[in-house]
Each structure stands twice: as C-alpha cells, then as structure tokens.
Enzyme design. Structure first.
Site, mmCIF file in Angstrom:
data_model
loop_
_atom_site.group_PDB
_atom_site.id
_atom_site.type_symbol
_atom_site.label_atom_id
_atom_site.label_comp_id
_atom_site.label_asym_id
_atom_site.label_seq_id
_atom_site.Cartn_x
_atom_site.Cartn_y
_atom_site.Cartn_z
ATOM 1 N N VAL A 44 68.570 23.846 45.407
ATOM 2 C CA VAL A 44 67.921 23.212 44.114
ATOM 3 C C VAL A 44 66.918 21.979 44.464
ATOM 4 C CG1 VAL A 44 69.632 21.790 42.827
ATOM 5 C CG2 VAL A 44 67.796 22.891 41.636
ATOM 6 N N HIS A 76 72.759 18.203 45.112
ATOM 7 C CA HIS A 76 73.505 19.470 44.365
ATOM 8 C C HIS A 76 74.131 20.338 45.553
ATOM 9 C CE1 HIS A 76 74.923 22.565 41.726
ATOM 10 N NE2 HIS A 76 74.085 23.358 42.238
ATOM 11 N N GLN A 129 74.308 32.401 46.208
ATOM 12 C CA GLN A 129 75.312 32.418 47.339
ATOM 13 C C GLN A 129 76.085 33.432 47.374
ATOM 14 O OE1 GLN A 129 76.395 27.991 45.643
ATOM 15 N NE2 GLN A 129 77.494 28.213 47.403
ATOM 16 N N TYR A 176 52.879 36.554 35.397
ATOM 17 C CA TYR A 176 52.490 35.181 35.565
ATOM 18 C C TYR A 176 51.604 34.596 34.569
ATOM 19 C CZ TYR A 176 54.504 35.784 40.642
ATOM 20 O OH TYR A 176 55.382 35.886 41.134
ATOM 21 N N GLY A 207 65.524 34.251 42.652
ATOM 22 C CA GLY A 207 65.790 34.333 44.108
ATOM 23 C C GLY A 207 67.277 34.506 44.308
ATOM 24 N N ARG A 232 80.805 19.307 35.450
ATOM 25 C CA ARG A 232 81.994 19.800 35.929
ATOM 26 C C ARG A 232 83.101 18.347 36.119
ATOM 27 N NH1 ARG A 232 79.445 24.039 40.179
ATOM 28 N NH2 ARG A 232 79.488 25.858 38.712
ATOM 29 N N ASP A 241 77.110 19.618 38.116
ATOM 30 C CA ASP A 241 78.334 19.062 38.824
ATOM 31 C C ASP A 241 78.622 17.690 38.139
ATOM 32 O OD1 ASP A 241 77.624 19.994 41.886
ATOM 33 O OD2 ASP A 241 75.768 19.546 40.563
ATOM 34 N N ARG A 286 82.977 15.472 34.598
ATOM 35 C CA ARG A 286 83.399 14.879 33.302
ATOM 36 C C ARG A 286 84.565 16.008 32.594
ATOM 37 N NH1 ARG A 286 78.209 14.540 29.957
ATOM 38 N NH2 ARG A 286 79.408 13.165 28.597
ATOM 39 N N HIS A 321 82.269 8.976 30.695
ATOM 40 C CA HIS A 321 80.936 8.640 31.372
ATOM 41 C C HIS A 321 81.150 8.429 32.930
ATOM 42 C CE1 HIS A 321 79.780 8.463 27.398
ATOM 43 N NE2 HIS A 321 80.926 7.676 26.862
ATOM 44 N N ARG A 356 74.949 26.185 49.932
ATOM 45 C CA ARG A 356 73.744 26.457 48.996
ATOM 46 C C ARG A 356 72.328 26.171 50.032
ATOM 47 N NH1 ARG A 356 77.123 23.414 45.732
ATOM 48 N NH2 ARG A 356 77.547 24.383 43.760
ATOM 49 N N SER A 413 67.400 20.855 38.480
ATOM 50 C CA SER A 413 68.640 20.886 37.497
ATOM 51 C C SER A 413 69.681 19.916 38.177
ATOM 52 C CB SER A 413 69.225 22.131 37.136
ATOM 53 O OG SER A 413 69.751 22.723 38.250
ATOM 54 N N THR A 440 66.778 27.445 41.066
ATOM 55 C CA THR A 440 67.255 28.153 42.158
ATOM 56 C C THR A 440 67.680 27.179 43.321
ATOM 57 O OG1 THR A 440 65.555 30.037 41.561
ATOM 58 C CG2 THR A 440 66.299 29.704 43.930
HETATM 59 N N1 LIG Z 1 71.107 24.969 39.975
HETATM 60 C C1 LIG Z 1 72.368 25.206 39.726
HETATM 61 O O1 LIG Z 1 73.200 24.464 39.249
HETATM 62 C C2 LIG Z 1 72.621 26.700 40.262
HETATM 63 C C3 LIG Z 1 73.902 26.979 39.317
HETATM 64 C C4 LIG Z 1 74.300 28.613 39.723
HETATM 65 C C5 LIG Z 1 73.277 29.349 40.164
HETATM 66 N N2 LIG Z 1 72.057 28.690 40.767
HETATM 67 C C6 LIG Z 1 71.074 29.528 41.632
HETATM 68 O O2 LIG Z 1 70.122 30.172 41.000
HETATM 69 C C7 LIG Z 1 69.728 31.363 41.698
HETATM 70 C C8 LIG Z 1 69.670 32.646 40.769
HETATM 71 O O3 LIG Z 1 71.009 33.180 40.718
HETATM 72 P P1 LIG Z 1 71.609 34.219 39.982
HETATM 73 O O4 LIG Z 1 72.969 34.413 39.901
HETATM 74 O O5 LIG Z 1 70.753 34.513 38.561
HETATM 75 O O6 LIG Z 1 70.666 35.297 40.993
HETATM 76 P P2 LIG Z 1 70.460 36.961 40.602
HETATM 77 O O7 LIG Z 1 70.512 37.788 41.743
HETATM 78 O O8 LIG Z 1 71.414 37.417 39.634
HETATM 79 O O9 LIG Z 1 68.956 36.733 40.036
HETATM 80 C C9 LIG Z 1 67.832 36.534 40.553
HETATM 81 C C10 LIG Z 1 66.753 37.216 39.947
HETATM 82 O O10 LIG Z 1 65.636 36.795 40.584
HETATM 83 C C11 LIG Z 1 64.821 37.712 40.849
HETATM 84 N N3 LIG Z 1 63.676 37.640 41.713
HETATM 85 C C12 LIG Z 1 63.726 37.734 43.092
HETATM 86 N N4 LIG Z 1 62.768 37.492 43.683
HETATM 87 C C13 LIG Z 1 61.908 37.332 42.525
HETATM 88 C C14 LIG Z 1 60.451 36.707 42.796
HETATM 89 N N5 LIG Z 1 59.554 36.889 43.780
HETATM 90 N N6 LIG Z 1 59.716 37.098 41.444
HETATM 91 C C15 LIG Z 1 60.295 36.977 40.290
HETATM 92 N N7 LIG Z 1 61.637 37.310 40.358
HETATM 93 C C16 LIG Z 1 62.358 37.367 41.502
HETATM 94 C C17 LIG Z 1 65.495 39.162 40.963
HETATM 95 O O11 LIG Z 1 65.102 40.155 40.689
HETATM 96 C C18 LIG Z 1 66.860 38.769 40.009
HETATM 97 O O12 LIG Z 1 66.595 39.288 38.891
HETATM 98 C C19 LIG Z 1 70.313 31.346 42.912
HETATM 99 O O13 LIG Z 1 69.616 30.575 43.669
HETATM 100 C C20 LIG Z 1 71.747 30.352 42.525
HETATM 101 O O14 LIG Z 1 72.287 29.947 43.870
HETATM 102 C C21 LIG Z 1 72.009 27.512 40.496
#
Ligand SMILES: NC(=O)c1ccc[n+]([C@@H]2O[C@H](COP(=O)([O-])OP(=O)(O)OC[C@H]3O[C@@H](n4cnc5c(N)ncnc54)[C@H](O)[C@@H]3O)[C@@H](O)[C@H]2O)c1
Length: 310
Positions: free
Chosen positions: A114, A167, A74, A57, A71, A143, A140, A145, A160, A80, A135, A111
């Site tokens: 979101v 999300h 899915q 940190y 975190g 996707r 979306d 576009r 556009h 989500r 984000s 995450t």
């Molecule tokens: N916003 C978007 O458009 C979008 C698109 C795809 C995925 N996501 C989201 O992104 C997130 C991550 O997905 P991913 O596939 O990378 O998952 P992942 O499981 O591959 O990676 C998550 C990482 O978080 C770490 N982690 C967990 N708890 C933690 C903590 N307390 N402190 C620090 N690190 C910690 C884990 O060790 C792991 O390395 C998910 O919630 C997923 O739904 C968002």
C-alpha cells in the site's frame, strides 16, 4: 475500484454506515461488480437509501473518494512487497483513468504494497499529495490496540498506541507514547500492580505485525478489519472530522526522510491529508523508521528504473 474481498466488504460497510448517497462499483470482472451491486441493493430496504450500481471509469466523475482495492492479494507465505510487479501494472492502467475522470477527488489506496502504491498513485495521477491517501497502518494500529486491550483488560478504544512506517514486515510500534488514560504502559502497570514485561509486549507486536499471515493461512484473505479502517478514513473525509489516523501519505522532511510514502499519525479532513503530525520518537524508534523508509524507497527506485513511474 476493485470489488473483491476488500472492495466488496468496504462497500457493504459504507452502505451500512449511511454516509454515502451513491456507491459505484468498478471491476475488471464486470459480472462480479454487477452481482455485488445487485446483492447490495437488496440490502437498501434494511439500511439507507443509497444508489448503488456497477459502472466504469467515467462514473468516478464527481466522487468525493475513490477507493482503490483492485489487484492481487498475498498468497500464503507471500509478503506484501512481493505483490509490487503485478499490482504496479494494474496501477498504470487504472490510476490515470480515475484521475482524468475525477481530477477533484481523493484517492484512497488499499491495494498492497500500500505505501509504494500510494506513492505510485500520487505520481501517476498528478493529483496534489494531500489528496492521495493510503490505508497504511490504520489496520495494524487497530490490531495493535486490540492485542493491547486484551492484555490490559480495557476497551480497545481506550488504548492509545500507533504502528508507523511500512504497512508490512518493517512496521514500527511506537512504545514511547503508547498509553492508557495518559499513563505510559510501564506506569500503568506500576500503578495497578501488574508486571510489565517487555518480552510480552514484543510478542504482542509480533502478533500484530504477522496477523495477516496467520489469517491468510486460515481463510485465504483478510477483509473485515481493513474494510472498517477504510470506512473510518472515508468517514473522516466525508464528515470533515480532522481525525488523527495512521494513514500513509507523502512524507516531507520528517526525521530527514522525504519523497516516500509511509504512515504517521495524520490529521484527515474533507481536503484529505490536513497535516502529518511530527511525532516525537525515541532514538531506537527513529532508527527502525529509517530502516522501514529505506526499504520502501528501494522499491520506489525499482519502479522508477522500470519506467513505471518517473
Ligand atoms: N491495506 C490493507 O490494510 C489491506 C488489507 C487486506 C488486503 N489488502 C490488499 O487489497 C488488495 C485486494 O485484496 P482482495 O482480497 O480484495 O483481492 P481480490 O482478488 O478478492 O479482489 C481484487 C479485485 O480486483 C479486481 N481487479 C484486478 N485488476 C483490475 C483492474 N485492472 N481494474 C479493476 N479491477 C481489477 C479483480 O477482478 C478482483 O475483483 C490486495 O492487494 C490485498 O493485498 C490490503
């Protein structure tokens, strides 16, 4: 923060872009962060001089942007919004730490869910809302576009069109302003003797909305496009570009909606959220956006009732 599929792919995209002087990787799984840092460092001779290391940190201090991708993701069939309990607990742990070590930075949330986690990051960090960005529907919109570009046979960058709202499953396609070269899609079709079929347009939207489910069924997670979207947002911030992107942020009195985070076309610059555009919508779009906001507000309320945020 969080160097899984999304975090590591974003770090790789950022390294290739040459935009960052330093990239710190932080993960609860320290070995994973170290392994990714080693692998990425071996890319530097092919790319750009960049300092990359696994940190904690305290290393957030002074960062312009901290991307939160820690975190659970899915599982097949999971929405989500189903992720909220698991990821809100992680939020309580990490967001105050990041904000304490870097009170002047911008938080960029990836995450899921979101929008709710962007709101929770704002509350838990105490940062000004302008510096807490989700984000949102950047992915979306991309996707959408892409799907439209395939249908109309033009470069996706020349289409556009925006997806707004959550999300997730209640997101809203803004057909009323979707255009190619300033021509709304029905006009574009009329001018080029292409049939305009709203049913086909609806299918395009459904493919957009449900894309994550289809990808997760096949490969377990999605990460390239979201990483590119996070890169684009980061670029707009670092280069002070005033780019219009459909990021998620705190909404204040838009169509009577307040105190909730969701996506609208938004000007993003060095300060974060410069301005949320007051997009003109037709009545049906307003109705759908209200529905989307209500769903998000309900989940925020449940976090308040559980004492996770106040
Ligand atoms: N916003 C978007 O458009 C979008 C698109 C795809 C995925 N996501 C989201 O992104 C997130 C991550 O997905 P991913 O596939 O990378 O998952 P992942 O499981 O591959 O990676 C998550 C990482 O978080 C770490 N982690 C967990 N708890 C933690 C903590 N307390 N402190 C620090 N690190 C910690 C884990 O060790 C792991 O390395 C998910 O919630 C997923 O739904 C968002």
């Amino acid at each position: 923060m969080g160097v899984g599929n999304v975090g590591a792919t974003f770090a790789y995209a950022l390294l290739l872009s040459g935009l960052a002087a330093e990239i710190v990787l932080i993960d609860a799984n320290r070995a994973k962060a170290e392994g990714e840092a080693m692998d990425l460092n071996h890319t530097v001779p092919f790319t750009h001089p960049t300092r990359i290391w696994a940190g904690d940190y305290a290393d957030c201090a002074g960062a312009v942007v901290t991307v939160l991708a820690a975190g659970a993701g899915q599982q097949p069939g999971e929405t989500r919004l189903d992720l909220i309990k698991k990821n809100a607990a992680i939020w309580r742990e990490i967001v105050p730490e990041v904000a304490t070590h870097n009170p002047g930075g911008i938080l960029l949330v990836a995450t899921n869910p979101v929008d709710v986690l962007t709101y929770a990051a704002w509350k838990l960090s105490g940062l000004p809302a302008e510096r807490v960005i989700g984000s949102g529907t950047v992915l979306d919109t991309s996707r959408f576009r892409y799907q439209l570009s395939q249908h109309f046979g033009v470069d996706a960058r020349s289409v556009h069109a925006f997806i707004i709202g959550e999300h997730g499953d209640s997101e809203v396609p803004v057909w009323s302003s979707a255009n190619i070269a300033g021509m709304r899609l029905p006009q574009f079709c009329a001018a080029h003797n292409i049939p305009y079929d709203q049913q086909v347009m609806d299918q395009i939207f459904h493919q957009t909305r449900d894309a994550a489910y289809r990808i997760i069924e096949r490969k377990g997670a999605t990460y390239y496009a979201v990483a590119a979207g996070l890169m684009r947002i980061t670029q707009a911030i670092l280069r002070d570009q005033s780019t219009v992107l459909s990021v998620s942020s705190l909404i204040r009195d838009y169509q009577g909606l307040s105190d909730v985070c969701f996506s609208l076309p938004t000007v993003v610059d060095r300060g974060g959220i410069e301005k949320v555009l007051r997009l003109e919508l037709d009545p049906a779009e307003i109705e759908r956006l209200r529905h989307s906001a209500e769903i998000l507000r309900r989940i925020i309320k449940s976090l308040e009732l559980d004492g996770i945020i106040n």
